[in-house]
Design an enzyme around this catalytic site. Structure first.
Site, mmCIF file in Angstrom:
data_model
loop_
_atom_site.group_PDB
_atom_site.id
_atom_site.type_symbol
_atom_site.label_atom_id
_atom_site.label_comp_id
_atom_site.label_asym_id
_atom_site.label_seq_id
_atom_site.Cartn_x
_atom_site.Cartn_y
_atom_site.Cartn_z
ATOM 1 N N LYS A 177 1.182 -0.880 -0.490
ATOM 2 C CA LYS A 177 -0.087 0.462 -0.502
ATOM 3 C C LYS A 177 0.415 1.400 -0.060
ATOM 4 C CE LYS A 177 -2.131 -1.970 3.657
ATOM 5 N NZ LYS A 177 -2.835 -1.499 4.676
ATOM 6 N N THR A 210 -8.517 8.796 8.952
ATOM 7 C CA THR A 210 -8.089 7.416 8.118
ATOM 8 C C THR A 210 -8.017 6.487 9.013
ATOM 9 O OG1 THR A 210 -5.737 8.770 7.754
ATOM 10 C CG2 THR A 210 -6.572 8.917 5.976
ATOM 11 N N GLY A 212 -8.571 3.180 10.627
ATOM 12 C CA GLY A 212 -9.179 1.950 9.825
ATOM 13 C C GLY A 212 -9.187 1.493 8.559
ATOM 14 N N THR A 213 -7.837 2.355 7.956
ATOM 15 C CA THR A 213 -8.150 2.629 6.431
ATOM 16 C C THR A 213 -7.457 0.894 5.723
ATOM 17 O OG1 THR A 213 -6.069 3.287 5.938
ATOM 18 C CG2 THR A 213 -8.259 4.490 5.728
ATOM 19 N N GLY A 214 -7.161 0.793 6.656
ATOM 20 C CA GLY A 214 -5.783 -0.608 6.307
ATOM 21 C C GLY A 214 -7.425 -1.862 6.304
ATOM 22 N N CYS A 215 -7.557 -2.159 7.335
ATOM 23 C CA CYS A 215 -8.951 -3.064 7.953
ATOM 24 C C CYS A 215 -9.825 -2.739 7.195
ATOM 25 C CB CYS A 215 -9.739 -3.161 9.232
ATOM 26 S SG CYS A 215 -7.768 -2.260 10.762
#
Length: 275
Positions: A177, A210, A212-215
């Site tokens: 990412k 942002t 929690g973007t990865g989850c």
């Protein structure tokens, strides 16, 4: 397969603030018409300003949750998030392997948005040796990729070298990412399937919200895999989902606000109404 028959399991920590962890995963599954289930690995006291406490669940309790799912509700895809320590990682990996579950998406969660550690240092090798080889897709950000590869990632060449090292650890697809390249005008995710390198580019949104973007991104991939999408298509669709969630983020709390899990569907409905 109709959406009513499509099920996905998140094995991750609980975020009391609702922006990340299993709360973000279940919201994502719901928005994508996938029935969501969870096995909680840890309870965190958390809000938009940071993590105030981490309370791991006993391994026996985690495994019993997973066993209960397999007995009655076998999932079509699995997403793993916060696993915290080597004992939990190895136990979870053992169940995933024993049940021969497919469509496993591993988000190697290590650090919370506010800087709190969500994976103990001793657990990194367990993650590499036991969990990554089982994954259909892994979704590290640049700091996580640096820890997993043991190398500094500064240039584009570094990124390519890193994803090839990560690919050699066993996952079928690596998504590196680009969210931490804050100086770039675009957010570029680099995808490698062991053969082809693909870049997914979106405009970078200037926002602090942002959390929690990865989850959310990794659980969206799992949801699309559960629906039968090919891995590359699942990643592309998940990229569109998280882009919409960031563009229309929720400005709540005193710190890093959460992304907006219903933005993707609202955007699509608006487009349909104007077509």
């Amino acid at each position: 397969m109709s959406y009513k028959q499509t099920m996905a399991l998140t094995i991750a920590g609980s975020d009391s603030g609702g922006g990340a962890g299993i709360q973000a995963d279940l919201k994502t599954f719901q928005e994508l018409n996938v029935y969501g289930m969870s096995a909680i690995t840890a309870v965190t006291a958390q809000n938009t300003t940071g993590v105030q406490g981490v309370y791991p669940v006993e391994v026996e309790g985690i495994l019993q949750q997973i066993d209960s799912i397999q007995e009655d509700l076998p999932p079509h895809a699995i997403k793993t998030g916060m696993l915290f320590n080597s004992e939990i990682i190895e136990a979870v990996a053992g169940r995933l392997k024993n049940y021969e579950w497919k469509n496993i998406v591993v988000d190697p969660v290590m650090i919370a948005k506010g800087g709190a550690p969500l994976l103990l240092e001793e657990a990194v090798n367990s993650l590499k040796e036991h969990l990554l080889p089982l994954a259909e897709v892994i979704t590290p950000n640049i700091p996580e990729a640096e820890v997993l590869t043991g190398m500094e990632i500064k240039t584009y060449e570094d990124k390519i070298n890193a994803i090839k090292i990560l690919s050699s650890m066993g996952p079928k697809m690596v998504v590196l990412k680009g969210g931490h390249d804050a100086d770039d005008e675009e957010s570029v995710d680099i995808v490698y399937d062991g053969d082809t390198i693909t870049e997914l580019r979106t405009s970078r949104i200037q926002t602090k919200n942002t959390h929690g973007t990865g989850c959310t991104f990794s659980s969206a991939i799992a949801a699309f895999l559960a629906q039968g999408k090919a891995p590359m298509e699942a990643v592309r669709l998940a990229k569109a989902f998280i882009q919409a969630a960031i563009e229309d983020s929720l400005d709540i709390g005193k710190g890093h606000g959460p992304t907006n899990h219903w933005a993707f569907n609202r955007k699509n409905r608006s487009r349909e109404n104007h077509s």
